[in-house]
Design a protein around this motif. Sequence first.
Motif, PDB file in Angstrom:
ATOM      1  N   VAL A  93       0.835  -1.210   0.000  1.00  0.00           N
ATOM      2  CA  VAL A  93       0.000   0.000   0.000  1.00  0.00           C
ATOM      3  C   VAL A  93       0.871   1.262   0.000  1.00  0.00           C
ATOM      4  O   VAL A  93       0.723   2.143  -0.855  1.00  0.00           O
ATOM      5  CB  VAL A  93      -1.001   0.015   1.174  1.00  0.00           C
ATOM      6  N   GLU A  94       1.808   1.315   0.937  1.00  0.00           N
ATOM      7  CA  GLU A  94       2.721   2.463   1.021  1.00  0.00           C
ATOM      8  C   GLU A  94       3.501   2.598  -0.292  1.00  0.00           C
ATOM      9  O   GLU A  94       3.638   3.692  -0.846  1.00  0.00           O
ATOM     10  CB  GLU A  94       3.691   2.240   2.204  1.00  0.00           C
ATOM     11  N   HIS A  95       3.961   1.463  -0.770  1.00  0.00           N
ATOM     12  CA  HIS A  95       4.728   1.411  -2.025  1.00  0.00           C
ATOM     13  C   HIS A  95       3.917   1.995  -3.194  1.00  0.00           C
ATOM     14  O   HIS A  95       4.454   2.723  -4.035  1.00  0.00           O
ATOM     15  CB  HIS A  95       5.132  -0.039  -2.290  1.00  0.00           C
ATOM     16  N   ALA A  96       2.627   1.663  -3.243  1.00  0.00           N
ATOM     17  CA  ALA A  96       1.768   2.143  -4.327  1.00  0.00           C
ATOM     18  C   ALA A  96       1.673   3.667  -4.302  1.00  0.00           C
ATOM     19  O   ALA A  96       1.843   4.335  -5.320  1.00  0.00           O
ATOM     20  CB  ALA A  96       0.378   1.523  -4.214  1.00  0.00           C
ATOM     21  N   PHE A  97       1.419   4.219  -3.119  1.00  0.00           N
ATOM     22  CA  PHE A  97       1.289   5.678  -3.005  1.00  0.00           C
ATOM     23  C   PHE A  97       2.627   6.370  -3.243  1.00  0.00           C
ATOM     24  O   PHE A  97       2.667   7.480  -3.772  1.00  0.00           O
ATOM     25  CB  PHE A  97       0.702   6.055  -1.644  1.00  0.00           C
ATOM     26  N   LEU A  98       3.715   5.686  -2.870  1.00  0.00           N
ATOM     27  CA  LEU A  98       5.045   6.258  -3.130  1.00  0.00           C
ATOM     28  C   LEU A  98       5.320   6.359  -4.634  1.00  0.00           C
ATOM     29  O   LEU A  98       5.853   7.366  -5.100  1.00  0.00           O
ATOM     30  CB  LEU A  98       6.128   5.406  -2.480  1.00  0.00           C
ATOM     31  N   SER A  99       4.948   5.330  -5.378  1.00  0.00           N
ATOM     32  CA  SER A  99       5.166   5.396  -6.840  1.00  0.00           C
ATOM     33  C   SER A  99       4.352   6.520  -7.440  1.00  0.00           C
ATOM     34  O   SER A  99       4.790   7.193  -8.377  1.00  0.00           O
ATOM     35  CB  SER A  99       4.802   4.102  -7.572  1.00  0.00           C
ATOM     36  N   LEU A 100       3.160   6.726  -6.877  1.00  0.00           N
ATOM     37  CA  LEU A 100       2.314   7.812  -7.359  1.00  0.00           C
ATOM     38  C   LEU A 100       2.956   9.169  -7.057  1.00  0.00           C
ATOM     39  O   LEU A 100       3.032  10.045  -7.923  1.00  0.00           O
ATOM     40  CB  LEU A 100       0.943   7.717  -6.688  1.00  0.00           C
TER      41      LEU A 100
END
Length: 176
Positions: free
Chosen positions: A161-168
């Motif tokens: 989840v954190e990773h997804a928002f970080l890529s964004l």
Amino acid sequence: SECEGDGLVNRKVIILGDSETGKTSLLIRFDQDKYTEGGLSATVGVGYANKIMVVEDAKVKLQIWDTAGQERFRSITRAYYRDAEALLLVYDITNRKSFSNIKGWLTEISELAKENVILLLIGNKLDLENERQVSVEEGQKIAEDSGAIFTEASAKSGEHVEHAFLSLARELLKTS
Ligand code: GDP
Ligand code: MG
């Protein structure tokens, strides 16, 4: 969009996708690192959450808007899309229909969102691997075809989840 006095870059993000795919749960996981099993009615969203993300030397403030059930009637207005620099589009890997409907969401996005909007596709409920109805490859393919970043994740376990928002955030900073 604007910078505040503190020089922070602000970006508006909206979450889209079928009802029950876990949009609100993903936002609550990201914002508060919490998960409530079935504890959210379909019509209850959280409004929005503000999160400051640090990517390398840069900072970006994400204002992430959640729908409050209007996605059930496919009645999301043009006004909701307005000014959104990024879209988080969610399906449920255990619900084939929510994946087939991604095509319809992409059509709506092409009509209502900003032309150069950043798109993140999330296949949620990765913790339910044994109930999977959509393969990783299918998710990757549709993301590739629509120029979206892609990841599978789980609001329940918190995985990716954190990773997804970080890529964004990283993508948003690239274009700022
Ligand atoms: P929304 O309608 O898209 O905002 O979806 P909600 O966040 O309200 O979640 C819908 C249902 O799916 C609720 O019962 C959640 O508890 C459940 N849910 C959400 N995310 C996950 C997940 O990652 N794994 C599992 N197993 N259930 C989830
Ligand atoms: Mg919701």
